[in-house]
Enzyme design. Sequence first.
Site, PDB file in Angstrom:
ATOM      1  CG  ASP A  78     -21.870  81.409  21.328  1.00  0.00           C
ATOM      2  OD1 ASP A  78     -22.909  80.723  21.337  1.00  0.00           O
ATOM      3  OD2 ASP A  78     -21.458  82.028  22.336  1.00  0.00           O
ATOM      4  CD  GLU A 165     -25.368  79.225  26.133  1.00  0.00           C
ATOM      5  OE1 GLU A 165     -25.859  78.786  27.191  1.00  0.00           O
ATOM      6  OE2 GLU A 165     -24.165  79.035  25.818  1.00  0.00           O
TER       7      GLU A 165
END
Length: 394
Positions: A78, A165
């Site tokens: 991400d 994350e």
Amino acid sequence: MNVLDRFLTYVSFHTTSSEDSATVPSTERQLRLAEHLASELNAIGLERVTLDRYGRVYAFLPGSVEGAEPLGFIAHMDTSPDASGENVKPRIIKYEGGDAGHIKLSDFPSLGKCVGEELVITDGTTLLGADDKAGIAEIVTAAEHLKAHPELKHRGMAICFTPDEEIGCGADHFDFSRFPAKAAYTVDGGELGELEYENFNAASAVVTVHGVNIHPGEAKNKMKNAVLMAVEFVSRMPAAETPAHTEGYEGFYHVSDIEGNETLARVAMIIRDHDAEKFAAKKRFVEELCAYLNGVYGEGSFELTLKDSYYNMKEKILPHMELVHNAEAAFKAAGVEPKIVPIRGGTDGARLSYEGLPCPNLSTGGVNFHGVHEYIPVSSLEKMVQVILALVKC
């Protein structure tokens, strides 16, 4: 595929995570990159390639030396919600000094170290995504190189690519049964050569402010304006302890969002410190401030939700300092001078270290993460592949 082409492919995927989502992963679009990575790892010939229901991609490259312990490598798919990650348009420029497109040397003097380098930058409308698609590209390229050169003596590589994350959930649902390594590295750091085994202790705080609204013409001694009460709370934060005024081991309070009206307001913030006692003191300060303001405005006016996010991995790494020493040696073997620095943030490795997987953090080579001024030298991508290869060499 070389590491640059691989990186440019990965940044074309829109993978921004979302703090406001209740799904896992937080955005469905992250699964498109996960599917691509699983297919690519299968095509390279890695074993045990799995895309699980939580959006995590696992793979394993067996070692070529009997008895050598596998080593883990972790990166996240991400990108930060702090800037747009949609329709990224990377540009490769030869940097000869001065400004690099929209990146001004006067604002970002680290550019001065890149004269003569090829840089990957954006068009100035999005982030780039080197955090952490550079880490993924470096890990995959190293694994592909080892697979293509069976004559090289190396330990096994356990690989995991995580979603979410950036919103603190990358280590959620980590499946240790799919990850046959007793130690690992996150490849999620900044400038080339950075090596980190200390990170912030982290907490999030949400202060909900309950006011009393009444027609302003009749408000004297009756109205409690929740917006002004929220502003008062923020104004009492230590002015010198914000991200803009701290560095190194200095912690901070960071107000990230404020919204509301006369009746109800909300302040969202994060609290950070490397030192456990100072971290606890910062949390107490926020608790005591809310208690004080409740004494001023009435019990229940300030409602605090305080939640720890992760802790400093240092105490979990100290018994395994060979991981740090081995990483220093790997950097030097690749012709890179290692620089041990504290992380002014956190990684998946911070939480995983507390779950029994010691996990220092390696640089990716990227600079100015989470914003439109992000860039990465092509040579840093290439050097980090060499570092990973040096780490698994037997």
